[in-house]
Design an enzyme around this catalytic site. Structure first.
Site, PDB file in Angstrom:
ATOM      1  N   GLY A 103       4.820   4.780   1.889  1.00  0.00           N
ATOM      2  CA  GLY A 103       5.256   5.869   2.761  1.00  0.00           C
ATOM      3  C   GLY A 103       5.029   7.251   2.174  1.00  0.00           C
ATOM      4  CB  SER A 146      -2.679   4.532   3.687  1.00  0.00           C
ATOM      5  OG  SER A 146      -2.173   3.458   2.930  1.00  0.00           O
ATOM      6  NE  ARG A 183       2.946  -5.387   6.760  1.00  0.00           N
ATOM      7  CZ  ARG A 183       3.043  -4.572   5.732  1.00  0.00           C
ATOM      8  NH1 ARG A 183       2.197  -3.563   5.597  1.00  0.00           N
ATOM      9  NH2 ARG A 183       3.988  -4.741   4.823  1.00  0.00           N
ATOM     10  NE  ARG A 217       4.242   3.263   6.500  1.00  0.00           N
ATOM     11  CZ  ARG A 217       3.926   2.848   5.296  1.00  0.00           C
ATOM     12  NH1 ARG A 217       4.344   1.675   4.865  1.00  0.00           N
ATOM     13  NH2 ARG A 217       3.202   3.588   4.499  1.00  0.00           N
ATOM     14  NE  ARG A 266       7.776  -1.733   2.233  1.00  0.00           N
ATOM     15  CZ  ARG A 266       6.772  -2.245   1.545  1.00  0.00           C
ATOM     16  NH1 ARG A 266       6.446  -1.737   0.380  1.00  0.00           N
ATOM     17  NH2 ARG A 266       6.094  -3.274   2.004  1.00  0.00           N
TER      18      ARG A 266
END
EC number: 2.7.4.8
Length: 198
Positions: free
Chosen positions: A14, A18, A44, A137, A148
């Site tokens: 997060g 990416s 996924r 998300r 996380r």
């Protein structure tokens, strides 16, 4: 190793790794190559084997780890993740800057190899912002979100260790964070461009 150095990018889920990588690859598609990680988790929706990850069984991955075929591996939420030597070599064989997106445990493992990459840590401006991004998300349960965030807190503390990272980028503004990342890699980009890339 001759040619451009690999890049190790780390940071909590997060933080925007990416998104930054996507921009880098769009602008310099012929210069950077992604090292595709292995994982034992299920794909996924929309993920492709060999593109997003190599999806393998735990038995296969444990066998290859035991054989010394991985430069780093870790377990998260009951699944194994790792980077094989072969995945890095495949990128280097194309004369590209190999990008490795790994967690902190992976960074420490790579430090023990002869890879000699540039180490960059991407972090969110705060844990509150990170929590907002992860909630947007909509892929996490409350339990996995808590895990996380706890891991992110630890990572952000560890990123301050002297000598662990060459650069820490705080991603509170995507364009600024991207400009910082590009500047940090400018020498390697020039090297790669000098080897016949457009």
């Amino acid at each position: 190793m001759a040619g451009p150095r690999p890049v190790v990018l780390s940071g909590p889920s997060g933080a925007g790794k990416s998104t930054l990588l996507k921009k880098l690859f769009q602008e310099h598609s012929s210069i950077f190559g992604f090292s595709v990680s292995h994982t034992t988790r299920n794909p996924r929706p929309g993920e492709e084997d060999g593109k997003d990850y190599y999806f393998v069984t735990r038995e296969m991955m444990q066998r290859d780890i035991a054989a010394g075929d991985f430069i780093e591996h870790a377990e998260f939420s009951g699944n194994l993740y790792g980077t094989s030597k072969e995945a890095v070599r495949a990128v280097q064989a194309m004369n590209r800057i190999c990008v490795l997106d790994v967690d902190l445990q992976g960074v420490r493992s790579i430090k023990k190899t002869d890879l000699c990459p540039i180490y960059i840590f991407v972090q969110p401006p705060s844990l509150d912002v990170l929590e907002q991004r992860l909630r947007l998300r909509n892929t996490e349960t409350e339990e996995s979100l808590a895990k996380r965030l706890a891991a992110a807190r630890t990572d952000m503390e560890s990123s301050k260790e002297p000598g662990l990272f060459d650069l820490v980028i705080i991603n509170d503004d995507l364009d600024k964070a991207y400009a910082t990342l590009k500047q940090a890699l400018s020498e390697e980009i020039k090297k790669a461009q000098g080897t016949g890339h457009a």
